[in-house]
Design an enzyme around this catalytic site. Structure first.
Site, short mmCIF file in Angstrom:
data_model
loop_
_atom_site.label_atom_id
_atom_site.label_comp_id
_atom_site.label_asym_id
_atom_site.label_seq_id
_atom_site.Cartn_x
_atom_site.Cartn_y
_atom_site.Cartn_z
N GLU A 230 0.87 -1.18 0.00
CA GLU A 230 0.00 0.00 0.00
C GLU A 230 0.91 1.23 0.00
OE1 GLU A 230 -3.29 0.53 -0.28
OE2 GLU A 230 -2.64 2.60 -0.19
N SER A 231 0.88 1.97 -1.11
CA SER A 231 1.85 3.07 -1.26
C SER A 231 1.70 4.15 -0.20
CB SER A 231 1.75 3.67 -2.66
OG SER A 231 0.44 4.13 -2.92
N CYS B 210 4.55 -2.29 -8.35
CA CYS B 210 3.19 -1.95 -7.92
C CYS B 210 3.20 -0.75 -6.97
CB CYS B 210 2.51 -3.18 -7.34
SG CYS B 210 0.72 -3.05 -7.43
N ILE C 125 -2.30 -6.83 -9.25
CA ILE C 125 -3.17 -6.81 -8.07
C ILE C 125 -3.48 -5.36 -7.72
CG2 ILE C 125 -3.45 -7.51 -5.65
CD1 ILE C 125 -1.19 -9.62 -6.17
N HIS D 294 3.51 -7.69 -10.32
CA HIS D 294 4.30 -8.29 -9.25
C HIS D 294 5.21 -9.41 -9.77
CE1 HIS D 294 2.27 -6.65 -5.59
NE2 HIS D 294 1.33 -6.38 -6.48
N GLU E 44 7.61 -10.78 -8.38
CA GLU E 44 8.08 -11.66 -7.31
C GLU E 44 7.11 -12.81 -7.05
OE1 GLU E 44 6.45 -8.95 -6.97
OE2 GLU E 44 5.31 -8.89 -5.10
N1 GLN Z 1 -2.95 0.31 -5.48
C1 GLN Z 1 -2.05 0.08 -4.38
C2 GLN Z 1 -1.50 1.41 -3.86
O1 GLN Z 1 -1.96 2.43 -4.22
C3 GLN Z 1 -0.93 -0.81 -4.83
C4 GLN Z 1 -1.40 -2.23 -4.92
C5 GLN Z 1 -0.29 -3.23 -4.85
O2 GLN Z 1 0.88 -2.92 -4.58
N2 GLN Z 1 -0.63 -4.47 -5.08
O3 GLN Z 1 -0.60 1.40 -3.06
#
Ligand code: GLN
Length: 187
Positions: free
Chosen positions: A43-44, A74, A130, A166, A168
């Site tokens: 989660e950024s 991501c 994802i 992803h 990984e």
């Molecule tokens: N959408 C997420 C974000 O804003 C990122 C999702 C993820 O890393 N799988 O952080």
């Protein structure tokens, strides 16, 4: 390997399997001697908040500006972006790209697809998305490595690498090898 939040164990395992000496970075002192940094998905907003709280933001930015390679996947890609659509403040802001968060998420939470990434050879790359962001626009120094349905999903700018998906989470380690090649100064 930035290990504040998110899918860092999988990245660390892959890097170790490739023979890289891998450190889990949680505190500024873990940056000592680091030659490259991977920022995982997760989660950024949380990763950005923890980067500030643990006083990692400035040292990482300084090391990256002095040439340390960084690979964001991501949420990690969002953390690297200079601009985040709809938000006033970026995080590390190291790459000249504008990202759109959750761009695929509204249609499909997660999905997998085969991507063409010419930089990695002819074999398609199985990509797991994802709640993935995509790159809305890139500056002149940024090279697009892959697109999916006309959206940019993998980019490189000098020693910085970022993907919406992803890498990984599959057995294909070509992107990690590619990044280690950048760290080794071979690419
Ligand atoms: N959408 C997420 C974000 O804003 C990122 C999702 C993820 O890393 N799988 O952080």
């Amino acid at each position: 390997m930035l290990a504040l939040q998110g899918a860092f164990h999988e990245h660390a395992r892959m890097l170790r399997d490739l023979g890289a000496d891998t450190v889990l970075v949680k505190l500024p002192r873990h940056l000592d001697g680091l030659e490259g940094l991977v920022i995982p998905g997760g989660e950024s907003t949380t990763i950005g908040k923890l980067l500030r709280e643990y006083e990692l933001m400035e040292p990482i930015r300084a090391m990256a500006r002095e040439g340390m390679p960084v690979f964001g996947t991501c949420a990690g890609m969002i953390v690297l972006a200079a601009r985040i659509q709809g938000e006033d403040e970026p995080h590390l802001a190291l790459m000249d790209v504008t990202v759109n968060r959750n761009s695929f998420g509204r249609q499909r939470e997660s999905f997998e697809t085969d991507l063409s990434i010419p930089e990695l050879g002819d074999d398609p790359f199985r990509a797991v998305f994802i709640r993935a962001p995509h790159i809305e626009s890139v500056g002149p120094g940024v090279r697009t490595l892959a697109t999916y349905e006309d959206r940019i999903v993998a980019v490189r700018e000098e020693k910085f690498l970022a993907t919406s998906f992803h890498p990984e989470l599959t057995a294909d380690d070509r992107l990690h090898r590619y990044f280690l090649g950048i760290v080794a100064g071979e690419r």
